[in-house]
Scaffold this motif. Structure first.
Motif, PDB file in Angstrom:
ATOM      1  N   ALA A  28       0.842  -1.194   0.000  1.00  0.00           N
ATOM      2  CA  ALA A  28       0.000   0.000   0.000  1.00  0.00           C
ATOM      3  C   ALA A  28       0.880   1.247   0.000  1.00  0.00           C
ATOM      4  N   THR A  30       2.500   4.686   0.903  1.00  0.00           N
ATOM      5  CA  THR A  30       2.662   5.396   2.160  1.00  0.00           C
ATOM      6  C   THR A  30       3.044   6.846   1.921  1.00  0.00           C
ATOM      7  N   LEU A  36      -5.813   6.018  -2.202  1.00  0.00           N
ATOM      8  CA  LEU A  36      -5.891   4.577  -2.007  1.00  0.00           C
ATOM      9  C   LEU A  36      -7.133   3.986  -2.664  1.00  0.00           C
ATOM     10  N   THR A  74     -10.330   7.734  -0.344  1.00  0.00           N
ATOM     11  CA  THR A  74      -9.444   7.543   0.802  1.00  0.00           C
ATOM     12  C   THR A  74      -8.037   7.836   0.322  1.00  0.00           C
ATOM     13  N   THR A  76      -3.718   8.792   1.852  1.00  0.00           N
ATOM     14  CA  THR A  76      -2.786   8.698   2.973  1.00  0.00           C
ATOM     15  C   THR A  76      -2.398  10.082   3.476  1.00  0.00           C
ATOM     16  N   GLU A  85      -1.389   7.419   7.732  1.00  0.00           N
ATOM     17  CA  GLU A  85      -2.734   7.521   8.296  1.00  0.00           C
ATOM     18  C   GLU A  85      -3.726   7.553   7.135  1.00  0.00           C
ATOM     19  N   THR A  86      -4.761   6.726   7.185  1.00  0.00           N
ATOM     20  CA  THR A  86      -5.772   6.703   6.134  1.00  0.00           C
ATOM     21  C   THR A  86      -6.864   7.722   6.437  1.00  0.00           C
ATOM     22  N   GLN A 153      -7.721  13.400  10.983  1.00  0.00           N
ATOM     23  CA  GLN A 153      -7.053  12.172  11.403  1.00  0.00           C
ATOM     24  C   GLN A 153      -7.733  11.609  12.650  1.00  0.00           C
ATOM     25  N   HIS A 157     -11.784   5.533  12.418  1.00  0.00           N
ATOM     26  CA  HIS A 157     -10.972   4.528  13.098  1.00  0.00           C
ATOM     27  C   HIS A 157     -11.627   4.292  14.463  1.00  0.00           C
TER      28      HIS A 157
END
Length: 250
Positions: A28, A30, A36, A74, A76, A85-86, A153, A157
């Motif tokens: 993936a 970064t 993404l 989405t 990074t 961080e997604t 951020q 999550h």
């Protein structure tokens, strides 16, 4: 014999990841600002945009110039510890008939809460309006701005909350959102018939907590994102001094 077999098995285990990469498997991204995923939501017509505008504003405003494509991305960003961080974002792209280069407008939302269900991308204005950010972004896109609003951020999550009023983290998200717009076009994730491309001009706006975002982005841009051509800041009730804000009634 057993030591030889053990050595061979260890060698194969070391080579297998290399083989997977050689066959096309890639880790993936970064790099901050890398897209993404991209999901096309819908196309909002000029007639629908004018109707949204009339409901949203309490005064006469210019009619929509372009229909607008809506996407959910989405991308990074980078956390305080340097780890990727997604981030989830809403993207609105004007669709003129002729080729055009248009500026990028990144919006930092005001505070709605700190947990994942309070992410700006979760707003449902018909049920409970937190500011009706979608209508705001659509009306700007209808006038010729490529608009994007990232969640902060920590949002989306479930095990964490956002780093509230941490200017550097909010600024990173805003700058990486601008990078994500560039990457969106570089990857050709837009609808094939859309002739728009981004100008080398990025404006960052924000309301309340989003005001912390814009000044955080300005302060870290030279070191964190010198590749982002920051052209201006727009503040709406912008919060710059968190201590004063917390101890003083509105």
């Amino acid at each position: 014999m057993k030591p030889l077999l053990l050595a061979l098995s260890l060698l194969l285990s070391l080579l297998s990841p290399l083989g997977a990469l050689a066959q096309g498997a890639t880790p993936a991204p970064t790099v901050p600002g890398a897209v993404l995923s991209s999901d096309y939501v819908n196309l909002v017509s000029v007639n629908n945009l004018n109707a949204i505008t009339r409901r949203f504003y309490d005064r006469e405003v210019p009619a929509a110039q372009f229909p607008v494509e809506e996407y959910r991305l989405t991308f990074t960003s980078q956390a305080a510890n340097g780890h990727p961080e997604t981030v989830v974002a809403q993207l609105f792209v004007p669709r003129p008939e002729d080729p055009a280069e248009l500026p990028i407008y990144v919006l930092g939302a005001g505070t709605t809460g700190l947990s994942e269900q309070c992410a700006a991308s979760q707003e449902r204005p018909a049920v409970q309006s937190w500011g009706n950010y979608r209508a705001y972004l659509l009306t700007h896109a209808a006038q010729g701005f490529i608009t994007i609003m990232p969640d902060y951020q920590g949002m989306n999550h479930p095990e964490r909350i956002q780093p509230y009023y941490v200017a550097e983290m909010q600024g990173r998200v805003a700058l990486d959102a601008a990078r994500a717009v560039q990457d969106f076009f570089e990857q050709r994730l837009y609808r094939a018939e859309n002739p728009v491309r981004p100008q080398p001009a990025v404006f960052i706006g924000g309301y309340s907590q989003g005001g912390t975002t814009i000044f955080g982005a300005r302060d870290i841009q030279p070191d964190y994102a010198p590749d982002v051509p920051l052209a201006g800041l727009i503040g709406y009730g912008a919060v710059r001094d968190q201590i004063s804000h917390m101890i003083t009634p509105p």
